[in-house]
Structures are given as C-alpha cells and as structure tokens.
Design a protein around this motif. Structure first.
Motif, PDB file in Angstrom:
ATOM      1  N   LEU A  87      -4.211  33.599  10.289  1.00 19.70           N
ATOM      2  CA  LEU A  87      -3.581  34.286   9.170  1.00 19.70           C
ATOM      3  C   LEU A  87      -4.012  33.662   7.867  1.00 19.70           C
ATOM      4  CD1 LEU A  87      -0.010  33.567   7.959  1.00 19.70           C
ATOM      5  CD2 LEU A  87      -1.063  31.911   9.487  1.00 19.70           C
ATOM      6  N   GLY A  89      -1.804  32.767   4.776  1.00 26.48           N
ATOM      7  CA  GLY A  89      -0.465  32.706   4.187  1.00 26.48           C
ATOM      8  C   GLY A  89      -0.539  33.091   2.717  1.00 26.48           C
ATOM      9  N   GLY A  90       0.593  33.040   2.056  1.00 29.25           N
ATOM     10  CA  GLY A  90       0.690  33.550   0.688  1.00 29.25           C
ATOM     11  C   GLY A  90      -0.285  32.930  -0.294  1.00 29.25           C
ATOM     12  N   ASP A 128      -0.032  39.026   4.594  1.00 31.34           N
ATOM     13  CA  ASP A 128       1.211  39.604   4.082  1.00 31.34           C
ATOM     14  C   ASP A 128       0.873  40.724   3.097  1.00 31.34           C
ATOM     15  OD1 ASP A 128       3.503  37.920   5.139  1.00 31.34           O
ATOM     16  OD2 ASP A 128       2.191  36.360   4.341  1.00 31.34           O
ATOM     17  N   PHE A 177       1.942  41.584   8.066  1.00 29.55           N
ATOM     18  CA  PHE A 177       3.315  41.135   8.349  1.00 29.55           C
ATOM     19  C   PHE A 177       4.271  41.986   7.521  1.00 29.55           C
ATOM     20  CE2 PHE A 177       0.666  37.176   8.742  1.00 29.55           C
ATOM     21  CZ  PHE A 177       0.575  37.230  10.123  1.00 29.55           C
ATOM     22  N   ARG A 191      14.806  37.172  -1.558  1.00 32.56           N
ATOM     23  CA  ARG A 191      13.971  38.115  -0.821  1.00 32.56           C
ATOM     24  C   ARG A 191      14.579  39.505  -0.831  1.00 32.56           C
ATOM     25  NH1 ARG A 191      10.760  35.174   4.071  1.00 32.56           N
ATOM     26  NH2 ARG A 191       9.274  36.716   3.314  1.00 32.56           N
ATOM     27  N   LYS A 230       9.937  42.564  10.327  1.00 31.52           N
ATOM     28  CA  LYS A 230      10.456  41.206  10.109  1.00 31.52           C
ATOM     29  C   LYS A 230      11.673  41.260   9.204  1.00 31.52           C
ATOM     30  CE  LYS A 230       7.573  39.996   6.082  1.00 31.52           C
ATOM     31  NZ  LYS A 230       6.374  39.300   5.587  1.00 31.52           N
ATOM     32  N   HIS A 231      12.509  40.219   9.128  1.00 37.44           N
ATOM     33  CA  HIS A 231      12.500  39.019   9.949  1.00 37.44           C
ATOM     34  C   HIS A 231      13.690  39.141  10.872  1.00 37.44           C
ATOM     35  CE1 HIS A 231      10.745  38.174   5.976  1.00 37.44           C
ATOM     36  NE2 HIS A 231       9.867  37.454   6.625  1.00 37.44           N
ATOM     37  N   MET A 288       8.494  39.754  13.957  1.00 34.71           N
ATOM     38  CA  MET A 288       8.563  38.339  13.578  1.00 34.71           C
ATOM     39  C   MET A 288      10.019  37.853  13.561  1.00 34.71           C
ATOM     40  SD  MET A 288       7.319  36.533   9.996  1.00 34.71           S
ATOM     41  CE  MET A 288       5.621  37.096  10.104  1.00 34.71           C
ATOM     42  N   TYR A 291      13.392  32.811  10.249  1.00 38.47           N
ATOM     43  CA  TYR A 291      13.746  31.397  10.071  1.00 38.47           C
ATOM     44  C   TYR A 291      15.256  31.188  10.218  1.00 38.47           C
ATOM     45  CZ  TYR A 291       9.407  30.041   7.460  1.00 38.47           C
ATOM     46  OH  TYR A 291       8.137  29.737   7.056  1.00 38.47           O
ATOM     47  N   ASP A 323       7.622  32.844  12.636  1.00 40.49           N
ATOM     48  CA  ASP A 323       7.374  32.705  11.205  1.00 40.49           C
ATOM     49  C   ASP A 323       6.702  31.353  10.947  1.00 40.49           C
ATOM     50  OD1 ASP A 323       7.232  33.222   8.524  1.00 40.49           O
ATOM     51  OD2 ASP A 323       9.320  33.831   8.307  1.00 40.49           O
ATOM     52  N   TYR A 324       6.180  31.239   9.715  1.00 36.45           N
ATOM     53  CA  TYR A 324       5.359  30.099   9.291  1.00 36.45           C
ATOM     54  C   TYR A 324       6.035  28.750   9.586  1.00 36.45           C
ATOM     55  CZ  TYR A 324       1.590  28.707   5.980  1.00 36.45           C
ATOM     56  OH  TYR A 324       0.465  28.223   5.370  1.00 36.45           O
ATOM     57  N   MET A 350       2.852  31.038  14.832  1.00 32.60           N
ATOM     58  CA  MET A 350       2.210  30.842  13.525  1.00 32.60           C
ATOM     59  C   MET A 350       2.382  29.355  13.243  1.00 32.60           C
ATOM     60  SD  MET A 350       3.239  32.727   9.919  1.00 32.60           S
ATOM     61  CE  MET A 350       3.012  34.416  10.443  1.00 32.60           C
ATOM     62  N   TRP A 461       4.650  37.434  -4.042  1.00 27.32           N
ATOM     63  CA  TRP A 461       3.689  37.963  -3.066  1.00 27.32           C
ATOM     64  C   TRP A 461       2.642  38.830  -3.768  1.00 27.32           C
ATOM     65  CZ3 TRP A 461       3.931  35.624   1.507  1.00 27.32           C
ATOM     66  CH2 TRP A 461       5.168  35.180   1.987  1.00 27.32           C
ATOM     67  N   GLU A 523      10.217  34.037  -1.547  1.00 22.57           N
ATOM     68  CA  GLU A 523      11.219  33.460  -0.663  1.00 22.57           C
ATOM     69  C   GLU A 523      11.619  32.069  -1.125  1.00 22.57           C
ATOM     70  OE1 GLU A 523       9.579  32.385   3.170  1.00 22.57           O
ATOM     71  OE2 GLU A 523       7.553  32.659   2.436  1.00 22.57           O
TER      72      GLU A 523
HETATM   73  C1  BGC Z   1       7.491  34.292   5.431  1.00 21.95           C
HETATM   74  C2  BGC Z   1       6.976  35.517   6.129  1.00 21.95           C
HETATM   75  C3  BGC Z   1       5.466  35.582   6.024  1.00 21.95           C
HETATM   76  C4  BGC Z   1       4.850  34.283   6.499  1.00 21.95           C
HETATM   77  C5  BGC Z   1       3.344  34.267   6.395  1.00 21.95           C
HETATM   78  C6  BGC Z   1       6.750  33.042   5.812  1.00 21.95           C
HETATM   79  O1  BGC Z   1       7.140  31.953   5.038  1.00 21.95           O
HETATM   80  O2  BGC Z   1       8.870  34.143   5.725  1.00 21.95           O
HETATM   81  O3  BGC Z   1       7.565  36.661   5.578  1.00 21.95           O
HETATM   82  O4  BGC Z   1       5.000  36.668   6.757  1.00 21.95           O
HETATM   83  O5  BGC Z   1       5.359  33.221   5.740  1.00 21.95           O
HETATM   84  O6  BGC Z   1       2.927  34.152   5.092  1.00 21.95           O
END
Ligand code: BGC
Ligand code: BGC
Length: 632
Positions: A87, A89-90, A128, A177, A191, A230-231, A288, A291, A323-324, A350, A461, A523
């Motif tokens: 993946l 991530g952000g 994402d 995601f 969120r 999700k989530h 997903m 958390y 989740d991450y 993940m 995001w 988040e």
């Molecule tokens: C978020 C998810 C996201 C994942 C991957 C997590 O921290 O809660 O919504 O898909 O990171 O970036």
C-alpha cells in the motif's frame, strides 16, 4: 418460525428497517446462504484449491502480508517474501515526486517485481482514494463523503466512485480503501467528513452505491478497482475520552478517534453494522476492521465481530485487511497480537513497516501449532478469491493501462466533480432573497481565509495524510479552481471582483461573500472539543458586515460547526463541506446556475454543549434538523 434466544431482541429492529439477512442477529450459515452479491467471488474455487495445494507455507504467509511501500528494504523483497500486496499510506509517495508519471512508474515497477516470484501471483496495490485518487497531484478531487451525503444522490455517488476507480487504475493501483461506511455520531470526531452522514439509512444506500461504482458489475472490469468498506465496526460511535492517546500532543489525546464504542449488541447492529450488510450485498471484496473497540475489545482482535458476525452471519466471502499497524494495539506482545488477530479472522495484515518480523512471527505461530493451518488456508483462499475475480490469476498482467493516462484529471472528470460540488451545498439561511446573486453587480467583494485556499477546500487525505497544509512541506499547488476563481469566472465582464482575507475593502461593494472554515486535518489530529469558528474568521465576517451590504457566508468544514452568532450576522449562509478541486460548483449555487438542493447529512448543533446531537435522540432540538436545506 423458530425464535431463538438471540432473535428475541431482534424483532423490533426488523420491524423498524428493511430486513437484511444477518444484520438483526446471529444466524446459522444454512439459514442464510451466500448473499447474491458475494457469489461471484466463489467462481474460481477449483483453481484456487489447485493453487493453494502448490503453495509453500512461506508463499501463503506472503499473500497475507501488506507492507507500506516506503518501508520496503528493497523492491526485490516483493518476490523474496512472495508478498501479496503493498500500500501507499497517506504520506507514502514516490521518491522523486508526487506526479502522475512517477506514481505510475513506481507502482508498475512493483508489479514487475511480483512477476519475478515463483508463482507470479499479481499484487493488489492499495491506496486511500477516498475522494478521488487524492494522493496524486493532478487527480480530480471530489467533495469529501460528507458532502456527497448532502446530495442524497446515489447515482452521483456511483459515478464519482467509477471515475475515481478509473484514475486509480491509470496509475496501476487496483484497490482503494473506500468507501468509508462509518456512521459518525459525534461531530467532534476528526473523521466525521469521511462518512456520508449520521443516519444509518443514508450510509447504507450511499455506501452500496460507492461499492458498485468502484467495482462495477464485475470485478474483472479493467477500469474498476476492488473496494474496501471501513472501518468495521462502530468507528463513528466511540465515547469521548476513550480515544488513542497522542504522545506528541498529550493534551490532545484520548478524545474520540480509535476509542471505545459502548453499546449493546442490538444498537451496534442497528446503527453501525447495517451498512456492511449492504456493502456485502453490493459485492464488496474487502473490509477493514477498525482501530476502535467495542465494549473494551479491539475490533481487530474480535472473533465474534470478524468471524462470527461478518463471515458467518453476514456471509462475507472476500477478505479482511487490518488497519495501519492496528494489530500492534492489541494487548500483549507482538506475537500475541498476531496470534489473536489472525485467530479472530484477520486475513491480510497492513503491517506496514516491520514485514520481516510479521512474517517470521506468523510462521513461528503456525509451526508451534498456535495458529491453525486451516485458518491460514482460509485467509489465503479469500485473498485469492478477490484476485481471481479481478483477473489477477498467476502470471496475469496487473500493470497500468497507458490508454487511461489521458483521462486522468480530465475536464470530463472535473465536470462530474463540479456537479457533485453544486449538489452538495446546503443553504442554511437566505434572507431578503440574497441568493442568487446577480451576475452583473458592479462590484463583489470576496473575503475570508477560505476564498482562495485549495488546502481548506480539499481537507485531509489530499496529497498529504493530514491535507495540503503540512508544516515543513511546501503548500502544493494542486490543479483546480478556488472558490474565488469560480466567482471570477461566473460574473459578467463588467463586474469587478475584489478580494481580501480579512474582509477589508468590503465597503462600497454591492455584495460581500466571506469564505471561512476549518484548517485541513485527518484522523486523530482532527478531534476537537470546540467547534466554534476561529477568531480570524469571526473578525472577517464582522468586518464584512460593517459594509452594510448583502452578506453571504460560505463555510468550508468537515462537519457542522457552532456558528449560531455568525448566522445572525449573515444574510445568506451556505454549508459547503470540503468540496475539493472544483470551486466553480460553489459559484453555480451563488449565482443561480443551480438551485440549492443539498440536505443536511448531520444535525446542526446550536452550541458546543449540545454536541453530540443526532436525529432520533430522545430530546432532539438542534439548530437545524437532519435533512434540512433551503432552496431559492
Ligand atoms: C486509516 C485508514 C487507512 C489506512 C491506510 C489508517 O490509519 O485509519 O482509513 O485506510 O490508514 O492509509
Ligand atoms: C500514514 C497513514 C496512516 C497513519 C497511521 C501515516 O504516516 O501515511 O496512511 O494512516 O500514518 O498512523
């Protein structure tokens, strides 16, 4: 009809809402056959049997492992560890730049590495893409989901997801995601904007529409992607004060995000679980786990939630992606985290960083007999079901399609985003027929921090995890139209548009538009106890009011805010949510090209003290009710 003990509490729910198999309460598999939408995932069981029979334990574990690409020690580890997925991530962008070309080259490079593994099983590459393919500079950025919730338009949501899928595919990724089918019940949650709204019925309908848009009629469609609901479950229903502590900002910790949901099972099912049944019926390939916890038990480690309810009761045939680093939050050491989560029913992890450790740990647990081999085969089978359904059998090509490059961020895609923007605006107040504004006024003064500010318009995001305004990083200039530019383009040639951030210069104008709101956040960092406007915004509105001319306030926010005083000052007030790159959609509503049609997806509070406020509350007296929205 046989009424089991567990069915007793269920009956009132069934009367209240349309029946969805499995949602109301536990059911045995034979009474609830595989939902029709999930059957396509079962079309390749024989081939999957044959493949699993050929796989070594290492190859199986590899399929269950998802590192974040930025932590790969070497791209060669994809083949060396038989990785099933990666993946971004952000904040996990290509090394060189965040351009379309670099994203495509990066992901295609990883796909090529996977073809060097013995079995050549293609990668699922996850991103994402939650409001467009938002990490990539140049993508069309749609309104965040809260704004789509205000449109009440399932067809539009499906179209937005279809376009997003195409832009994701253009870079070689094949999994998003999204959609977030959270039911945000507390506007203080950072969120909230990732959800469609506070009402389960709305989330059910739009969540399913998004799944259809992402995946299309068949997962094998090369223009679509695998979706991820999700989530799971209850992420929007946590109790204030139970959230994750933030070591960097101790005063900010423990609010809502990643907290604990304290609800009885019937309420959890009715409010938060139902949208998953609709996503499953729509064919969602992946889910997903959250958390957050339910009555003190982390979702990522709950066998009841993952296996009994989701897979057995609801008949989900796809796979679960954690989740991450979420499993790291389970009680005990890492070995026990892995054991608990996989045992509970997690299929892919993940990781995202220490993938070698995850792989070694899981292998050790299997060899010690502490994780069942049958559980591993079930996890791998579920992952392969999604791959086979997508046409990603061993040896298949998973790379980007060059023909899609031309449509990436195209005018055609932007036109749909502009439509989404104008349908998402909610008109809260319109006195003295202030709106629509005439296009041929002599001078319009546009003020406020948000008027010419892509980071505020886009929210979190967007390119970066927490949004475009990140300390220490240059404010990316992403292609799009600010609200100011949208206004400039809408007015007549003879109209002068002046602009100031603080409201100065409003005197003498024929109308004043002030754009205020929240700084971008995502988040965790976005939880707030005070949803009032900041002082600069209050001052800009007050300064504009002094000019004595028709005053329109446009609010950019990821949730309802406490603006009772400012509503008193404004002649017209528009909740614009986080509209994304197409600010011209705001001008469409200000100048009469589109009659306001958005309806509140969340109740609007009178004061901070009234939060949380949700439709259906025993004492329900918000400033504006759920579903409110004027037109002209
Ligand atoms: C978020 C998810 C996201 C994942 C991957 C997590 O921290 O809660 O919504 O898909 O990171 O970036
Ligand atoms: C990543 C996000 C992730 C978050 C979790 C960030 O660095 O970019 O995708 O959700 O960490 O803490």
């Amino acid at each position: 009809m046989r009424i089991s003990r567990s069915a007793a509490f269920v009956i009132p729910l069934l009367l209240a809402s349309p029946v969805i198999p499995g949602v109301a309460g536990p059911a045995s598999p034979e009474r609830h056959p595989v939902p029709a939408g999930q059957r396509a995932l079962l079309a390749h069981e024989k081939e999957i049997d044959a493949l699993i029979a050929r796989m070594t334990l290492d190859e199986k574990i590899g399929q269950m492992t998802q590192p974040d690409q930025q932590y790969l020690a070497s791209p060669r580890d994809i083949a060396a560890y038989h990785l099933g997925s990666l993946l971004s991530g952000g904040d996990s962008d290509p090394k060189r730049s965040n351009s379309f070309a670099d994203w495509r080259e990066m992901i295609d490079g990883y796909h090529a590495e996977a073809q060097k593994s013995r079995l050549q099983i293609p990668l699922l590459y996850g991103v994402d893409a939650v409001h467009g393919h938002n990490n990539v500079v140049g993508a069309v950025v749609f309104p965040q989901q809260i704004g789509l919730g205000a449109t009440r338009d399932a067809g539009l949501v499906e179209e937005v997801a279809r376009i997003t899928a195409k832009e994701v595919r253009a870079t070689g990724a094949n999994w998003t995601f999204a959609p977030c089918v959270t039911v945000p019940r507390d506007e203080r949650w950072g969120r909230s904007y990732e959800g469609f709204g506070e009402d389960t019925t709305l989330v059910r309908e739009l969540g399913a529409a998004a799944v259809r848009g992402f995946q299309g009629p068949a997962l094998s469609d090369p223009l679509r992607v695998a979706a991820c609901a999700k989530h799971y479950v209850g992420d929007g229903g946590t109790v204030w004060g139970t959230g994750r502590r933030d070591d960097k900002h101790p005063t900010k910790g423990g609010r809502l995000d990643q907290g604990d949901v304290q609800l009885e099972e019937a309420a959890l099912r009715r409010i938060h679980l139902a949208p998953y049944a609709d996503a499953i019926a729509a064919g969602v390939a992946t889910i997903m786990p959250s958390y957050s916890s339910w009555n003190g038990v982390k979702c990522s480690g709950s066998r009841q939630l993952l296996t009994e309810i989701l897979k057995n009761d609801l008949g989900f045939q796809g796979f679960l992606i954690s989740d991450y680093a979420a499993i790291d939050q389970l009680p005990g050491d890492y070995r026990s985290d892995v054991k608990q989560s996989i045992g509970a029913g997690m299929d892919m992890v993940m990781v995202p960083e220490k993938y070698q450790e995850f792989i070694a740990t899981l292998k050790g647990l299997i060899e010690a007999g502490e994780v069942d081999k049958a559980r591993i085969d079930d996890a791998v089978r579920r992952i392969l079901r999604v791959k086979f359904a997508m046409g990603l059998a061993p040896g298949a090509r998973a790379a980007s399609d060059a023909a899609l490059a031309a449509s990436f961020g195209s005018a055609e895609h932007r036109a749909v985003a502009r439509r989404a923007v104008r349908q998402s605006l909610v008109l809260l107040k319109n006195e003295k027929r202030t709106l629509p504004l005439a296009k041929d006024l002599k001078r319009i003064h546009v003020a406020g921090r948000g008027a010419d500010d892509m980071p505020m318009q886009a929210g979190g995001w967007t390119v970066y995890w927490q949004g475009l305004r990140v300390a220490g990083k240059p404010e990316a200039r992403i292609p799009g139209t600010s609200i100011l530019a949208g206004i400039q383009a809408a007015v007549s040639k003879s109209t002068t548009v002046t602009h100031s951030k603080d409201g100065a210069g409003a005197e003498g104008a024929d109308a004043v538009v002030v754009v205020v709101g929240e700084e971008p956040y995502a988040e965790f960092e976005g939880d707030r106890s005070d949803l009032s406007l900041g002082q600069a915004d209050k001052d800009a509105i007050a300064a504009a009011r002094k000019a004595g001319k028709p005053l329109v306030v446009v609010l950019l926010s990821g949730r309802p805010m406490v603006v009772t005083d400012e509503l008193g000052l404004a002649d017209a007030f528009v909740a614009a949510w986080l509209p994304g790159t197409e600010g011209a959609g705001v001008a469409d509503v200000l100048f009469g090209d589109h009659k306001p049609s958005g309806k509140l997806p969340m109740s609007w509070p009178r004061s901070n003290a009234q939060i949380p406020v949700n439709v259906g509350d025993a004492t329900y007296d918000p400033l504006y009710k759920y579903g409110y929205g004027l037109t002209y």
